[in-house]
Structure formats: C-alpha cells, structure tokens
Scaffold this active site. Structure first.
Site, PDB file in Angstrom:
ATOM      1  N   ASN A 104      -1.501   5.715  -1.424  1.00  0.00           N
ATOM      2  CA  ASN A 104      -1.010   4.340  -1.320  1.00  0.00           C
ATOM      3  C   ASN A 104      -1.820   3.322  -2.139  1.00  0.00           C
ATOM      4  O   ASN A 104      -1.949   2.170  -1.755  1.00  0.00           O
ATOM      5  CB  ASN A 104      -0.912   3.926   0.154  1.00  0.00           C
ATOM      6  CG  ASN A 104      -2.193   4.214   0.915  1.00  0.00           C
ATOM      7  OD1 ASN A 104      -3.220   4.515   0.301  1.00  0.00           O
ATOM      8  ND2 ASN A 104      -2.151   4.105   2.227  1.00  0.00           N
ATOM      9  N   TYR A 156     -14.707   7.097   5.660  1.00  0.00           N
ATOM     10  CA  TYR A 156     -13.633   7.394   6.609  1.00  0.00           C
ATOM     11  C   TYR A 156     -14.178   8.105   7.846  1.00  0.00           C
ATOM     12  O   TYR A 156     -13.571   9.059   8.330  1.00  0.00           O
ATOM     13  CB  TYR A 156     -12.548   8.239   5.940  1.00  0.00           C
ATOM     14  CG  TYR A 156     -11.586   7.462   5.061  1.00  0.00           C
ATOM     15  CD1 TYR A 156     -11.128   6.189   5.426  1.00  0.00           C
ATOM     16  CD2 TYR A 156     -11.088   8.014   3.881  1.00  0.00           C
ATOM     17  CE1 TYR A 156     -10.237   5.493   4.624  1.00  0.00           C
ATOM     18  CE2 TYR A 156     -10.193   7.321   3.074  1.00  0.00           C
ATOM     19  CZ  TYR A 156      -9.764   6.058   3.454  1.00  0.00           C
ATOM     20  OH  TYR A 156      -8.866   5.377   2.657  1.00  0.00           O
ATOM     21  N   LYS A 193      -7.436   3.484  -5.442  1.00  0.00           N
ATOM     22  CA  LYS A 193      -7.544   4.927  -5.194  1.00  0.00           C
ATOM     23  C   LYS A 193      -7.146   5.719  -6.448  1.00  0.00           C
ATOM     24  O   LYS A 193      -6.605   5.147  -7.411  1.00  0.00           O
ATOM     25  CB  LYS A 193      -6.669   5.284  -3.993  1.00  0.00           C
ATOM     26  CG  LYS A 193      -7.114   4.602  -2.685  1.00  0.00           C
ATOM     27  CD  LYS A 193      -6.249   5.070  -1.512  1.00  0.00           C
ATOM     28  CE  LYS A 193      -6.662   4.390  -0.218  1.00  0.00           C
ATOM     29  NZ  LYS A 193      -5.882   4.920   0.947  1.00  0.00           N
ATOM     30  N   PHE A 204      -5.207  15.586   9.082  1.00  0.00           N
ATOM     31  CA  PHE A 204      -4.868  15.319   7.681  1.00  0.00           C
ATOM     32  C   PHE A 204      -6.086  14.975   6.832  1.00  0.00           C
ATOM     33  O   PHE A 204      -5.936  14.624   5.672  1.00  0.00           O
ATOM     34  CB  PHE A 204      -3.804  14.216   7.592  1.00  0.00           C
ATOM     35  CG  PHE A 204      -4.135  12.942   8.311  1.00  0.00           C
ATOM     36  CD1 PHE A 204      -4.974  11.995   7.736  1.00  0.00           C
ATOM     37  CD2 PHE A 204      -3.611  12.689   9.579  1.00  0.00           C
ATOM     38  CE1 PHE A 204      -5.283  10.820   8.399  1.00  0.00           C
ATOM     39  CE2 PHE A 204      -3.919  11.511  10.257  1.00  0.00           C
ATOM     40  CZ  PHE A 204      -4.768  10.578   9.660  1.00  0.00           C
ATOM     41  N   THR A 253       0.127   0.791   5.808  1.00  0.00           N
ATOM     42  CA  THR A 253      -0.373   2.094   5.335  1.00  0.00           C
ATOM     43  C   THR A 253       0.725   2.975   4.734  1.00  0.00           C
ATOM     44  O   THR A 253       0.527   3.583   3.680  1.00  0.00           O
ATOM     45  CB  THR A 253      -1.036   2.841   6.513  1.00  0.00           C
ATOM     46  OG1 THR A 253      -2.017   1.981   7.112  1.00  0.00           O
ATOM     47  CG2 THR A 253      -1.690   4.128   6.037  1.00  0.00           C
ATOM     48  N   ARG A 310       1.402  -1.850  -2.035  1.00  0.00           N
ATOM     49  CA  ARG A 310       1.941  -0.544  -1.628  1.00  0.00           C
ATOM     50  C   ARG A 310       3.468  -0.558  -1.691  1.00  0.00           C
ATOM     51  O   ARG A 310       4.082   0.430  -2.098  1.00  0.00           O
ATOM     52  CB  ARG A 310       1.424  -0.212  -0.231  1.00  0.00           C
ATOM     53  CG  ARG A 310      -0.067   0.144  -0.240  1.00  0.00           C
ATOM     54  CD  ARG A 310      -0.669   0.140   1.141  1.00  0.00           C
ATOM     55  NE  ARG A 310      -2.007   0.749   1.170  1.00  0.00           N
ATOM     56  CZ  ARG A 310      -2.782   0.771   2.246  1.00  0.00           C
ATOM     57  NH1 ARG A 310      -2.370   0.231   3.387  1.00  0.00           N
ATOM     58  NH2 ARG A 310      -3.977   1.346   2.206  1.00  0.00           N
ATOM     59  N   GLU A 359     -18.691  -1.186   4.926  1.00  0.00           N
ATOM     60  CA  GLU A 359     -18.231  -0.549   3.685  1.00  0.00           C
ATOM     61  C   GLU A 359     -18.993  -1.087   2.466  1.00  0.00           C
ATOM     62  O   GLU A 359     -19.293  -0.330   1.538  1.00  0.00           O
ATOM     63  CB  GLU A 359     -16.711  -0.725   3.549  1.00  0.00           C
ATOM     64  CG  GLU A 359     -15.982   0.080   4.636  1.00  0.00           C
ATOM     65  CD  GLU A 359     -14.482  -0.211   4.744  1.00  0.00           C
ATOM     66  OE1 GLU A 359     -13.938  -0.962   3.907  1.00  0.00           O
ATOM     67  OE2 GLU A 359     -13.861   0.322   5.689  1.00  0.00           O
ATOM     68  N   HIS A 381      -7.197   0.426  -1.041  1.00  0.00           N
ATOM     69  CA  HIS A 381      -7.881   0.332   0.258  1.00  0.00           C
ATOM     70  C   HIS A 381      -8.403  -1.083   0.415  1.00  0.00           C
ATOM     71  O   HIS A 381      -8.745  -1.748  -0.567  1.00  0.00           O
ATOM     72  CB  HIS A 381      -9.066   1.302   0.309  1.00  0.00           C
ATOM     73  CG  HIS A 381      -9.994   1.027   1.465  1.00  0.00           C
ATOM     74  ND1 HIS A 381      -9.753   1.510   2.727  1.00  0.00           N
ATOM     75  CD2 HIS A 381     -11.126   0.269   1.556  1.00  0.00           C
ATOM     76  CE1 HIS A 381     -10.712   1.071   3.546  1.00  0.00           C
ATOM     77  NE2 HIS A 381     -11.555   0.318   2.853  1.00  0.00           N
TER      78      HIS A 381
HETATM   79  P1  IDP Z   1      -5.289   1.922   5.852  1.00  0.00           P
HETATM   80  O1  IDP Z   1      -5.654   2.491   4.491  1.00  0.00           O
HETATM   81  O2  IDP Z   1      -3.984   1.191   5.791  1.00  0.00           O
HETATM   82  O3  IDP Z   1      -6.407   1.115   6.470  1.00  0.00           O
HETATM   83  P2  IDP Z   1      -6.008   4.084   7.691  1.00  0.00           P
HETATM   84  O4  IDP Z   1      -5.312   4.367   8.979  1.00  0.00           O
HETATM   85  O5  IDP Z   1      -7.362   3.484   7.747  1.00  0.00           O
HETATM   86  O6  IDP Z   1      -5.007   3.171   6.821  1.00  0.00           O
HETATM   87  O7  IDP Z   1      -6.052   5.478   6.897  1.00  0.00           O
HETATM   88  C1  IDP Z   1      -6.808   5.600   5.729  1.00  0.00           C
HETATM   89  C2  IDP Z   1      -5.991   6.351   4.685  1.00  0.00           C
HETATM   90  O8  IDP Z   1      -5.781   7.689   5.113  1.00  0.00           O
HETATM   91  C3  IDP Z   1      -4.602   5.783   4.441  1.00  0.00           C
HETATM   92  O9  IDP Z   1      -4.583   4.695   3.542  1.00  0.00           O
HETATM   93  C4  IDP Z   1      -3.893   6.987   3.878  1.00  0.00           C
HETATM   94  O10 IDP Z   1      -4.233   7.194   2.506  1.00  0.00           O
HETATM   95  C5  IDP Z   1      -4.493   8.119   4.724  1.00  0.00           C
HETATM   96  N1  IDP Z   1      -3.708   8.405   5.938  1.00  0.00           N
HETATM   97  C6  IDP Z   1      -3.689   7.672   7.086  1.00  0.00           C
HETATM   98  N2  IDP Z   1      -2.886   8.207   8.004  1.00  0.00           N
HETATM   99  C7  IDP Z   1      -2.360   9.318   7.451  1.00  0.00           C
HETATM  100  C8  IDP Z   1      -1.429  10.323   7.925  1.00  0.00           C
HETATM  101  O11 IDP Z   1      -0.913  10.292   9.057  1.00  0.00           O
HETATM  102  N3  IDP Z   1      -1.134  11.323   7.042  1.00  0.00           N
HETATM  103  C9  IDP Z   1      -1.682  11.405   5.807  1.00  0.00           C
HETATM  104  N4  IDP Z   1      -2.546  10.493   5.316  1.00  0.00           N
HETATM  105  C10 IDP Z   1      -2.883   9.457   6.129  1.00  0.00           C
HETATM  106 MG    MG Z   2      -8.314   1.718   7.163  1.00  0.00          MG
END
Ligand code: IDP
Ligand code: MG
Length: 138
Positions: free
Chosen positions: A117, A50, A10, A58, A92, A103, A131, A120
């Site tokens: 973080n 996404y 990212k 968010f 995450t 991470r 994807e 991905h």
């Molecule tokens: P992942 O990247 O661990 O698969 P996902 O739930 O798929 O997690 O969410 C995608 C990305 O969106 C996360 O990596 C993070 O950058 C962002 N994200 C997810 N949940 C939140 C939140 O509650 N607040 C802010 N950003 C979030």
């Molecule tokens: Mg994800």
C-alpha cells in the site's frame, strides 16, 4: 499543534517511481521534510518497527514485501502532521481507501500475502517518537 511524524515510501512505491509524487503531496500541503533517507530494511529494523505485528500470521508476507527493495524513510513536520498524513495515506486496505488518498489513488488489492500500500505513517504521537528513534536515532 506543531509536531513530527515518521513516514516511509514502501518498496512498491519506490519500484513504481512514485517517490516524487508522494513527497510532492507532503510539500503541497506545506509540510516540511526534515530528514530523508533511502535504504534497505534489515530484519532487525523491520521487527522493531512492526513489533506489534511480529506474531501475526501474515508477518512473513510483510517481511518478504518490505525487504524486496529499497524504501525511502523520512521525518515530516507541521501542524497536526501525524493525523493529516494518515488521512492523506488513506486506510490500510487499498480496496477501501478513498480516491484522492495516496493508497486510494495508487495501490491495488492485496497480493502475495501482504497488503502492498505504497506508504507508511506513524499512527500516534507515541508511535511517531518511537519510530523516529528507531529509524533516525533521534
Ligand atoms: P497501517 O499501515 O495502515 O498503519 P497496520 O495495521 O499498522 O496498517 O499494518 C502495517 C502493514 O502491514 C500494512 O500497511 C500492510 O502493508 C500490512 N498488513 C496489515 N494487515 C494485513 C493483513 O491482514 N494482511 C496482509 N498484510 C497486512
Ligand atoms: Mg500502522
């Protein structure tokens, strides 16, 4: 099982000069990098990628973050690479990600409305297929 996953470094990972370290972790585990491309994300690509998050409060925070600079996208292959890469990434939320994970070793707590973080990774074989199609058209 031999499989492929989609991964991304990212904008925070690229800005901080962590591309080599992240790719090195894949190679250290003997996963093969099948394709690799640095690019800016368009709104269209982000919403396709996404699709399950577009309605979240968010999402605008994520959009600002994900389009703040170039990302490195890739396809990695190897036995059980989908789950292995998720394990290597860590959970995450960087506050909860264990030391030793990407991470857990490199990311900080949430700032500016998005969890920043570093990486991905596809979370299932279906996500990986979807994807890889979105990002590499194959
Ligand atoms: P992942 O990247 O661990 O698969 P996902 O739930 O798929 O997690 O969410 C995608 C990305 O969106 C996360 O990596 C993070 O950058 C962002 N994200 C997810 N949940 C939140 C939140 O509650 N607040 C802010 N950003 C979030
Ligand atoms: Mg994800």
């Amino acid at each position: 099982m031999q499989e492929q996953t989609f991964f991304m470094i990212k904008p925070d990972g690229v800005k901080r000069g962590l591309v080599g370290k992240v790719l090195g972790r894949l190679e250290n585990r003997d996963f093969r990098i099948e394709d690799l491309q640095m690019r800016m994300i368009t709104r269209e690509l982000l919403e396709a990628h996404y699709a399950d998050l577009v309605d979240k409060s968010f999402f605008e925070g994520i959009a600002t973050f994900m389009m703040s600079g170039p990302v490195v996208t890739g396809i990695a292959s190897g036995p059980d690479v989908i789950k292995s890469w998720r394990t290597m990434m860590g959970v995450t939320d960087p506050v909860l990600a264990l030391p030793g994970t990407i991470r857990g070793d490199f990311a900080r707590a949430q700032e500016n409305g998005a969890i920043q973080n570093i990486v991905h990774g596809s979370d299932s074989p279906e996500s990986a297929r979807r994807e890889i199609q979105i990002w590499f058209g194959k």
